[in-house]
Write a protein that holds these residues in place. Structure first.
Motif, PDB file in Angstrom:
ATOM      1  N   ASN A  89       1.113  -1.246   0.148  1.00  0.00           N
ATOM      2  CA  ASN A  89      -0.033   0.265  -0.412  1.00  0.00           C
ATOM      3  C   ASN A  89       1.133   1.312  -0.212  1.00  0.00           C
ATOM      4  N   LEU A  90       0.563   2.144  -1.297  1.00  0.00           N
ATOM      5  CA  LEU A  90       1.840   2.661  -1.052  1.00  0.00           C
ATOM      6  C   LEU A  90       1.558   4.264  -0.706  1.00  0.00           C
ATOM      7  N   ARG A  91       0.292   4.329   0.349  1.00  0.00           N
ATOM      8  CA  ARG A  91      -0.490   5.169   1.487  1.00  0.00           C
ATOM      9  C   ARG A  91       0.865   5.073   2.600  1.00  0.00           C
ATOM     10  N   SER A  92       1.537   4.055   2.634  1.00  0.00           N
ATOM     11  CA  SER A  92       2.144   3.783   4.096  1.00  0.00           C
ATOM     12  C   SER A  92       3.875   3.911   3.878  1.00  0.00           C
ATOM     13  N   PHE A  93       3.988   4.357   2.433  1.00  0.00           N
ATOM     14  CA  PHE A  93       5.361   4.053   2.024  1.00  0.00           C
ATOM     15  C   PHE A  93       5.889   5.414   2.809  1.00  0.00           C
ATOM     16  N   LEU A 118       3.280  -7.520  -9.006  1.00  0.00           N
ATOM     17  CA  LEU A 118       3.632  -6.524  -7.937  1.00  0.00           C
ATOM     18  C   LEU A 118       2.139  -5.536  -8.183  1.00  0.00           C
ATOM     19  N   PHE A 119       1.395  -5.716  -6.542  1.00  0.00           N
ATOM     20  CA  PHE A 119      -0.106  -4.683  -6.956  1.00  0.00           C
ATOM     21  C   PHE A 119       0.942  -3.871  -5.862  1.00  0.00           C
ATOM     22  N   LEU A 120       0.534  -2.265  -6.362  1.00  0.00           N
ATOM     23  CA  LEU A 120       0.437  -0.964  -5.468  1.00  0.00           C
ATOM     24  C   LEU A 120      -0.562  -0.528  -5.317  1.00  0.00           C
ATOM     25  N   ASP A 121      -0.887  -0.174  -4.328  1.00  0.00           N
ATOM     26  CA  ASP A 121      -2.576   0.383  -4.026  1.00  0.00           C
ATOM     27  C   ASP A 121      -2.188   1.525  -2.903  1.00  0.00           C
ATOM     28  N   SER A 122      -2.933   2.366  -3.801  1.00  0.00           N
ATOM     29  CA  SER A 122      -2.900   3.895  -3.407  1.00  0.00           C
ATOM     30  C   SER A 122      -2.247   4.893  -3.703  1.00  0.00           C
ATOM     31  N   LEU A 127       1.306   9.926  -2.954  1.00  0.00           N
ATOM     32  CA  LEU A 127       2.068  10.723  -3.807  1.00  0.00           C
ATOM     33  C   LEU A 127       1.954  12.309  -2.524  1.00  0.00           C
ATOM     34  N   LEU A 128       1.643  11.646  -1.658  1.00  0.00           N
ATOM     35  CA  LEU A 128       0.814  12.868  -0.577  1.00  0.00           C
ATOM     36  C   LEU A 128       2.657  13.260   0.408  1.00  0.00           C
ATOM     37  N   SER A 129       2.781  11.739   0.905  1.00  0.00           N
ATOM     38  CA  SER A 129       3.860  11.640   1.289  1.00  0.00           C
ATOM     39  C   SER A 129       5.273  11.378   0.843  1.00  0.00           C
ATOM     40  N   ILE A 130       5.098  10.823  -0.468  1.00  0.00           N
ATOM     41  CA  ILE A 130       5.972  10.578  -1.377  1.00  0.00           C
ATOM     42  C   ILE A 130       6.176  12.243  -2.785  1.00  0.00           C
ATOM     43  N   LYS A 131       6.548  13.105  -1.961  1.00  0.00           N
ATOM     44  CA  LYS A 131       6.108  13.910  -3.717  1.00  0.00           C
ATOM     45  C   LYS A 131       6.580  14.152  -5.075  1.00  0.00           C
ATOM     46  N   ASN A 132       7.945  12.927  -4.426  1.00  0.00           N
ATOM     47  CA  ASN A 132       8.746  12.111  -6.651  1.00  0.00           C
ATOM     48  C   ASN A 132       7.819  10.613  -6.440  1.00  0.00           C
ATOM     49  N   LEU A 133       7.327  10.051  -6.454  1.00  0.00           N
ATOM     50  CA  LEU A 133       7.173   8.601  -5.847  1.00  0.00           C
ATOM     51  C   LEU A 133       6.577   9.018  -7.151  1.00  0.00           C
ATOM     52  N   ALA A 134       6.159   8.752  -8.338  1.00  0.00           N
ATOM     53  CA  ALA A 134       5.651   8.352  -9.394  1.00  0.00           C
ATOM     54  C   ALA A 134       7.659   8.657 -10.545  1.00  0.00           C
TER      55      ALA A 134
END
Length: 183
Positions: A89-93, A118-122, A127-134
């Motif tokens: 879950n990407l929200r907790s990254f 690879l399943f990546l959720d949210s 993107l709220l916690s890691i601005k350069n995630l994308a």
């Protein structure tokens, strides 16, 4: 407040497709002959299992996470005898490299010869916690050590429609190729 969960069969439409809600705003069942004629672009997630890079976009609360979990279970049941599944879950990254690319399952996939689903959720919440995630995902996947293993990596990603970054879409299409990408 309790959260109601309906175990409905959901259908997805490619961004380039159309949806007809001609029956007073209701969807004709795409599994019927008439419903398929009215909505030829609608498919269930199971029909996307062969697509190496699959992005599920939708509005908040429509069940993207539940669908991803169902797809994960379906994948484990039907595809993954010798392959591996990793769901995050990407929200907790907090750190992309630590949380994904140094994950034991991911590292073992790089060293092995099996496929990784690879399943990546949210992504939107990540993107709220890691601005350069994308751009971080794009930059990492461009690295040579991943390019040689692309035929063994199957990405499933969820995001809110209006938040999905064009730079990530372009990068994933470049990595997997237009024919191996579904949105």
């Amino acid at each position: 407040m309790s959260q109601q969960n309906y175990n409905w069969k959901r259908f997805w439409c490619p961004r380039s497709g159309n949806i007809s809600l001609r029956d007073g705003g209701y969807l004709d069942d795409p599994n019927t002959e008439w419903g398929k004629a009215c909505n030829p672009d609608l498919v269930s997630l199971e029909e996307f299992t062969d697509v190496p890079c699959l992005i599920l976009l939708g509005e908040p609360g429509i069940g993207k996470t539940n669908e991803l979990e169902k797809l994960k279970k379906y994948t484990e049941k039907t595809i993954c005898e010798s392959n591996k599944v990793l769901i995050l879950n990407l929200r907790s990254f907090t750190n992309l490299r630590e949380d994904l690319f140094k994950d034991e399952t991911f590292i073992n996939w790089l060293k092995g010869s099996h496929h990784l689903y690879l399943f990546l959720d949210s992504l939107d919440e990540g993107l709220l916690s890691i601005k350069n995630l994308a751009i971080g995902l794009v930059d990492e996947f461009k690295k040579p050590q991943y390019q040689s293993h692309i035929n063994r990596l199957h990405l499933r990603l969820t995001c809110r429609t209006f938040v999905f970054p064009a730079i990530l879409e372009d990068g994933l299409k470049a990595f997997w190729g237009e024919d191996n990408f579904a949105l």
